[in-house]
Design a protein around this motif. Structure first.
Motif, PDB file in Angstrom:
ATOM      1  N   HIS A 168       0.812  -1.230   0.000  1.00 10.66           N
ATOM      2  CA  HIS A 168       0.000   0.000   0.000  1.00 10.66           C
ATOM      3  C   HIS A 168       0.844   1.279   0.000  1.00 10.66           C
ATOM      4  N   GLY A 169       1.949   1.248   0.724  1.00 13.02           N
ATOM      5  CA  GLY A 169       2.796   2.436   0.806  1.00 13.02           C
ATOM      6  C   GLY A 169       3.395   2.791  -0.555  1.00 13.02           C
ATOM      7  N   ILE A 170       3.736   1.734  -1.325  1.00 12.68           N
ATOM      8  CA  ILE A 170       4.286   1.952  -2.675  1.00 12.68           C
ATOM      9  C   ILE A 170       3.224   2.638  -3.540  1.00 12.68           C
ATOM     10  N   ILE A 171       1.995   2.171  -3.409  1.00 15.58           N
ATOM     11  CA  ILE A 171       0.915   2.740  -4.230  1.00 15.58           C
ATOM     12  C   ILE A 171       0.591   4.168  -3.772  1.00 15.58           C
ATOM     13  N   HIS A 225       6.234  -2.842 -10.539  1.00 16.43           N
ATOM     14  CA  HIS A 225       6.574  -2.016 -11.712  1.00 16.43           C
ATOM     15  C   HIS A 225       6.122  -0.573 -11.455  1.00 16.43           C
ATOM     16  N   VAL A 226       6.923   0.127 -10.659  1.00 11.42           N
ATOM     17  CA  VAL A 226       6.455   1.405 -10.116  1.00 11.42           C
ATOM     18  C   VAL A 226       6.405   2.553 -11.136  1.00 11.42           C
ATOM     19  N   PRO A 227       7.421   2.763 -11.967  1.00 13.64           N
ATOM     20  CA  PRO A 227       7.320   3.875 -12.941  1.00 13.64           C
ATOM     21  C   PRO A 227       6.099   3.727 -13.842  1.00 13.64           C
ATOM     22  N   TRP A 255       6.843 -12.781  -7.480  1.00 16.69           N
ATOM     23  CA  TRP A 255       5.661 -13.374  -8.118  1.00 16.69           C
ATOM     24  C   TRP A 255       5.034 -12.355  -9.089  1.00 16.69           C
ATOM     25  N   GLN A 256       4.947 -11.107  -8.635  1.00 14.82           N
ATOM     26  CA  GLN A 256       4.404 -10.059  -9.506  1.00 14.82           C
ATOM     27  C   GLN A 256       5.295  -9.852 -10.725  1.00 14.82           C
ATOM     28  N   LYS A 257       6.600  -9.827 -10.483  1.00 14.36           N
ATOM     29  CA  LYS A 257       7.562  -9.587 -11.567  1.00 14.36           C
ATOM     30  C   LYS A 257       7.492 -10.708 -12.604  1.00 14.36           C
ATOM     31  N   ARG A 280       5.052 -12.837 -13.231  1.00 10.04           N
ATOM     32  CA  ARG A 280       3.776 -13.116 -13.880  1.00 10.04           C
ATOM     33  C   ARG A 280       3.225 -11.967 -14.712  1.00 10.04           C
ATOM     34  N   ALA A 281       3.717 -10.780 -14.489  1.00 17.19           N
ATOM     35  CA  ALA A 281       3.221  -9.633 -15.254  1.00 17.19           C
ATOM     36  C   ALA A 281       3.775  -9.668 -16.676  1.00 17.19           C
ATOM     37  N   VAL A 282       2.887  -9.533 -17.646  1.00 14.33           N
ATOM     38  CA  VAL A 282       3.306  -9.494 -19.049  1.00 14.33           C
ATOM     39  C   VAL A 282       2.811  -8.173 -19.634  1.00 14.33           C
ATOM     40  N   PRO A 283       3.734  -7.316 -20.114  1.00 11.85           N
ATOM     41  CA  PRO A 283       3.280  -6.056 -20.703  1.00 11.85           C
ATOM     42  C   PRO A 283       2.372  -6.312 -21.907  1.00 11.85           C
ATOM     43  N   LEU A 284       1.430  -5.414 -22.104  1.00 13.08           N
ATOM     44  CA  LEU A 284       0.403  -5.585 -23.138  1.00 13.08           C
ATOM     45  C   LEU A 284       1.010  -5.893 -24.509  1.00 13.08           C
ATOM     46  N   ALA A 285       2.030  -5.103 -24.908  1.00  9.82           N
ATOM     47  CA  ALA A 285       2.620  -5.293 -26.244  1.00  9.82           C
ATOM     48  C   ALA A 285       3.196  -6.696 -26.390  1.00  9.82           C
TER      49      ALA A 285
END
Lengths: 274, 382
Positions: free
Chosen positions: A23-26, A175-177, A222-224, A226-231
């Motif tokens: 939450h703090g990151i967000i 993926h903060v930026p 896990w987030q890193k 499993r996340a797949v950028p849209l393109a």
């Protein structure tokens, strides 16, 4: 160095969130996005429901409204329609937005009212101690699923798009930026915008998955992983995407915004017969 | 957002629900959030017709919880806001009635009562929610509930509901019923200014208000509207700054204050219609449409030389006990006609010995008529 203090109620810190919580990151991402808009703090109304994420408005220096469980969007709709000049932002957890608040969520999407909803999706009820939510992964253990969770989870972005939201993005607390940009783009979008942020609660969720995560760092990995950028996802086969989730601005269309439409109605009635 | 009030006098022959909506507009209501439910829907329909013509906002929400949520949000943004519903919807609203109480947000909730429990009798009259209005939401909270018994009173009591709500910064409930809501009667809409319209107090000047929940003794808090002071509103127990606290003495005092602010100024709230109460030996206590039948019985008894009287609380909550106690002490018999199974009676019993109370209860969905009251009284004598 970005000066967060200009946007925080510094005397309210430290926050209530556990070490390892996303939450703090967000919160920081949200503040950077607000700063980029240049909005006057007096014109921002930050609304939340109940849960860990919903304590966020208390830390932010603007008009803040901590409502009842699941009802943030209903309150926010009233604020926006009564005073359309306000920039209305709603922060909500997955249980708050999608379980008890699910009805309000789909109707806010359908109306296309100019509100930005940031969903803090950690897949668990954290504040009450780790019960399963509408986005808890199937098979995970939870306080109310001690033998493993048997329900399927929501695809939040698909749900938002299907219900009529005109801007839908998904990011992560890793993926903060990119997250900064999604939230900023959501603020700039005229209409109902949804940003789903995939994040984690180690304290009440991660610790119960003994074979999956050794620490909150594993949940970030896990987030890193499993996340797949849209393109990139567009070049992948469905079987390659199994078990992953797509991130990016997934849906963006223009459609008349609700408060504008209402203002148009008021104007059209002026001078008409009574 | 400002709405235009009536300037000219008009005579209307209309139903109570329309009179209620007109009363709201007279009081300056500029936001309505609601959900359709029989027998209250005409209130929403009239507001949907009129509010956009007057620069006000109307929205039909996805359910009654959302309706009251939108109303509270609009009120915090500065609007005079209301909703209208009936039993099942009123049940759903209980959650946020408590929110409006603790966060001290003015708003008006109209409940045009119908038969229950559950879906009950949607198109039939009842007085099923007298106690839900008082006790429905969890936690200790103040309750102001007004019970009109004519089309004209649907207008005037709705204006008064807004005034009390704005003054005390608390939700105010108008308890109509299917008869009053749908019945048509003639009444004169007052000119602008004829009935006082009260607006909420906000902090003086344009300064920043850092303690929006600071209250002077047993008074309401004095919150600014959103847009100037960047304060915090929460349904958690909070201190004067509006931020959550678990400090026992602050929680104790603030919980007591939101009750005290209403109950220590009862002279501003109490309103009773008393007919022949000064010498009444048989006292009828009744509200809303049932009181119309009771009034007819009282008049008939008086014509026959029976010392009958009517005590009709127009403000039901807080119950006007100061006015009631002497009447109850004088009376030999207290008849309580009501369209439920004894909700008003539970209050009367607090102030009068139960052996002199004669309940008259009808929950069949039929209107409670004078013959039924007389028959019940005659039967009790046998």
């Amino acid at each position: 160095m970005f000066d967060y203090s200009a946007y925080l109620r510094n005397e309210k810190l430290p926050h209530i969130w556990c070490p390892g919580c996303g939450h703090g990151i967000i919160l920081k991402s949200l503040i950077r996005a607000i700063a980029k808009t240049g909005w006057d703090k007096d014109d921002i109304v930050l609304v939340s429901g109940i849960g860990c994420a919903s304590r966020l408005p208390g830390y932010v220096d603007c008009n803040t409204l901590h409502t009842a469980h699941g009802r943030a969007l209903a309150f926010a709709t009233g604020v926006k329609l009564a005073k359309p000049k306000f920039h209305v932002i709603v922060v909500s957890g997955d249980g708050d937005a999608l379980a008890i608040g699910g009805n309000h969520f789909i109707h806010a999407c359908r109306r296309n009212i100019d509100i930005s909803l940031i969903i803090f999706n950690n897949g668990i009820y954290g504040m009450t101690g780790g019960q399963y939510s509408p986005t808890t992964p199937q098979g995970d253990k939870a306080a109310t699923a001690p033998h493993g969770h048997i329900e399927p989870d929501f695809d939040v972005a698909a749900l938002a798009k299907g219900a009529g939201a005109t801007f839908v993005a998904r990011g992560t607390s890793y993926h903060v930026p990119q997250l900064d940009d999604y939230i900023y783009q959501a603020f700039m979008h005229k209409g109902f915008s949804v940003v789903e942020v995939v994040e984690a609660c180690y304290t009440t969720h991660g610790r119960k998955q003994k074979t999956k995560y050794k620490s909150n760092l594993d949940m970030m990995k896990w987030q890193k992983d499993r996340a797949v950028p849209l393109a990139k996802s567009r070049e992948m086969k469905p079987e390659e995407l199994a078990g992953k989730f797509v991130t990016g601005i997934l849906h963006e269309v223009e459609r008349p915004e609700y408060a504008d439409r209402y203002a148009g109605l008021v104007t059209s009635l002026k001078g008409g017969d009574k | 957002m400002t709405t235009t009030a009536h300037t000219e006098e008009k005579i209307l022959f209309t139903q109570g629900n329309i009179a209620c909506a007109e009363g709201a507009l007279y009081a300056g209501c500029n936001f309505f959030g609601g959900y359709p439910i029989t027998p209250s829907t005409e209130v929403a329909e009239h507001m949907a017709e009129e509010l956009p013509r007057r620069n006000g906002a109307f929205i039909q929400m996805e359910d009654e919880i959302a309706s009251l949520g939108a109303v509270i949000g609009a009120a915090l943004a500065g609007a005079k806001a209301m909703t209208a519903t009936s039993g099942p919807g009123f049940s759903l609203m209980q959650e946020l009635i408590g929110y409006a109480c603790i966060a001290e947000v003015p708003c008006v909730i109209v409940n045009v009562m119908r038969g229950g429990p559950s879906t009950g009798l949607p198109t039939s009259p009842a007085q099923s929610d007298l106690l839900q209005a008082k006790w429905g939401t969890h936690g200790d909270h103040p309750t102001i509930a007004l019970v009109p018994s004519s089309v004209e009173e649907m207008f005037t009591e709705t204006v008064r509901a807004f005034n009390l709500s704005e003054y005390f910064r608390t939700p105010v409930i108008v308890l109509g019923d299917e008869i009053i809501g749908h019945m048509r009667e003639k009444f004169r809409v007052p000119r602008s200014g004829e009935i006082e319209v009260i607006d909420r107090k906000v902090p003086d000047g344009d300064g920043i208000c850092r303690l929006p929940y600071r209250a002077d003794g047993k008074h309401p808090a004095c919150l600014p509207n959103f847009g100037t002071s960047r304060f915090h509103v929460t349904g958690l127990n909070h201190d004067e700054s509006g931020f959550p606290t678990m400090d026992p003495s602050i929680v104790q005092d603030s919980n007591a204050r939101i009750l005290d602010k209403v109950y220590h100024q009862r002279e501003l709230i109490d309103k009773v219609d008393m007919r022949y109460c000064e010498d009444a030996e048989i006292l009828f206590v009744s509200v809303g449409s049932a009181a119309r039948a009771a009034e007819e019985v009282v008049e008939e008894y008086r014509r026959k030389g029976v010392k009958a009287g009517l005590f009709r609380p127009i403000t039901l909550w807080p119950f006007p006990k100061k006015e009631f106690i002497p009447c109850a002490e004088r009376a030999k018999t207290i008849v309580v006609p009501e369209m439920n199974l004894g909700q008003l009676r539970t209050v009367v019993e607090r102030f009068a010995r139960s052996e002199k109370i004669l309940p008259v209860n009808l929950v069949s969905g039929e209107p409670l008529d004078p013959d039924f009251i007389v028959a019940t009284i005659e039967k009790s004598k046998r």
